[in-house]
Design an enzyme around this catalytic site. Structure first.
Site, PDB file in Angstrom:
ATOM      1  N   GLU A  64       0.817  -1.217   0.000  1.00  0.00           N
ATOM      2  CA  GLU A  64       0.000   0.000   0.000  1.00  0.00           C
ATOM      3  C   GLU A  64       0.845   1.258   0.000  1.00  0.00           C
ATOM      4  O   GLU A  64       0.536   2.233  -0.686  1.00  0.00           O
ATOM      5  CB  GLU A  64      -0.948  -0.011   1.213  1.00  0.00           C
ATOM      6  CG  GLU A  64      -2.145  -0.929   1.067  1.00  0.00           C
ATOM      7  CD  GLU A  64      -1.797  -2.399   1.255  1.00  0.00           C
ATOM      8  OE1 GLU A  64      -2.659  -3.254   0.965  1.00  0.00           O
ATOM      9  OE2 GLU A  64      -0.663  -2.702   1.715  1.00  0.00           O
ATOM     10  N   HIS A 133     -10.102  -6.452   8.807  1.00  0.00           N
ATOM     11  CA  HIS A 133     -10.736  -6.054   7.550  1.00  0.00           C
ATOM     12  C   HIS A 133     -12.051  -5.309   7.755  1.00  0.00           C
ATOM     13  O   HIS A 133     -12.779  -5.105   6.793  1.00  0.00           O
ATOM     14  CB  HIS A 133     -11.041  -7.289   6.679  1.00  0.00           C
ATOM     15  CG  HIS A 133      -9.857  -8.115   6.324  1.00  0.00           C
ATOM     16  ND1 HIS A 133      -9.205  -8.914   7.226  1.00  0.00           N
ATOM     17  CD2 HIS A 133      -9.201  -8.270   5.147  1.00  0.00           C
ATOM     18  CE1 HIS A 133      -8.201  -9.545   6.625  1.00  0.00           C
ATOM     19  NE2 HIS A 133      -8.174  -9.159   5.360  1.00  0.00           N
TER      20      HIS A 133
END
Length: 330
Positions: A64, A133
């Site tokens: 990321e 998540h």
């Protein structure tokens, strides 16, 4: 003459917004994990790789920080990148790039450069994806000057906010709640841009202001419907833009209803709900007939088991009970 309406889903509305942007502006490209051949973790980008090819739909490595930094560099170089981060939890790996680079470079360069970067990410719980998540960390980004933060809850906003974000000269972070992707409804075939600022009153009312955004909006609307059955008319406000917040709409609503309840899927401590509550106290204290209420997620990592996940999150009965308490009708 009104535009033709099409039946679509939130997922498809976002996909069409991306497709339209790619067709309209050759500077636009999409980059992220599994966005290409696979079609996206939530199937948002399905079919776009076949249509536009790997130059404009770029599968990125699992880094990321790396691909967000590449997006910043591309934006500085004149492109209009859309960076997709699979879930907000993973965005923490890119915080340095977002906070120390994207948000600051206009200021640090004395206005010589801008970073027209759009970052899309899934947020929220409800799909049993467990604690790494499922969190709602929007308030972390709301705290950062130099970026705009939006949370489209409707099909129109999902379709139109991306358009406006790509035209903005500064970074825009778009939060898409995972429980909204399958939500369906009518959308104008020629739906256009939607401003990145300004809250919307989704249901007018006179007894209490229910303030929410994103995935919690529809629970809040359902709670308002339940309260109406008890003779309580709740006004429901969809924040839409989280930074900047639309203080004027919030204060005008509180001036009408004299009570406020904020529904926020983030944790209560350090929450966006706490910021909104403070603003109401500062700007509309004398309009209040009761303390501002908050319904937030339990202060635990989001559990995996369905019954525990549901228990941790704001739900319609909790919202209804909190509204009743503020009105003294427990």
């Amino acid at each position: 003459m009104s535009s033709a309406m099409i039946e679509t889903t939130y997922r498809e509305a976002v996909r069409e917004a991306i497709r339209d942007a790619l067709r309209r502006d050759p500077r636009v490209f999409l980059m992220g994990e599994d966005v290409g051949r696979y079609g996206g973790c939530y199937a948002v980008t399905k079919g776009l790789w076949d249509e536009f090819g790997p130059e404009r739909i770029r599968d990125a490595p699992l880094s990321e920080s790396g691909f967000t930094g590449a997006g910043i560099g591309a934006a500085l170089g004149g492109m209009r990148p859309i960076v997709e981060i699979m879930t907000v939890n993973f965005s923490l790996l890119a915080l340095d790039q977002i906070v120390n680079n994207a948000a600051t470079l206009r200021h640090m360069s004395g206005g010589q450069v801008s970073v027209p970067l759009v970052i899309r990410m899934a947020t929220g719980a409800g799909k049993q994806l467990a604690a790494q998540h499922s969190h709602s960390l929007e308030n972390w980004y709301v705290a950062i000057p130099g970026i705009k933060v939006v949370a489209p809850a409707t099909l129109e906003d999902a379709r139109g906010m991306l358009w406006s974000a790509l035209e903005d000269p500064d970074p825009v972070v778009i939060f898409e709640h995972v429980m909204l992707y399958n939500r369906s409804g009518p959308l104008a075939a020629d739906a256009g841009p939607v401003p990145l600022a300004g809250a919307a009153i989704r249901r007018p009312g006179s007894d209490i202001s229910l303030i929410s955004y994103g995935g919690s909006l529809y629970k809040t609307l359902d709670a308002a419907e339940a309260l109406a059955g008890e003779g309580i008319e709740a006004e429901v406000i969809d924040l839409r833009s989280l930074r900047p917040l639309d203080d004027a709409t919030l204060m005008a609503s509180v001036a009408r209803t004299h009570r406020a309840l904020i529904v926020d899927e983030g944790w209560r401590t350090g929450s966006l709900a706490g910021e909104i509550s403070a603003r109401i106290m500062e700007q509309a204290f004398w309009d209040l007939d009761a303390p501002v209420g908050r319904v937030c997620t339990a202060e635990v990592p989001i559990p995996y088991p369905k019954h525990l996940e549901d228990a941790a999150l704001p739900q319609v009965p909790t919202i209804v009970a909190a509204a009743r308490a503020i009105l003294g009708r427990e």
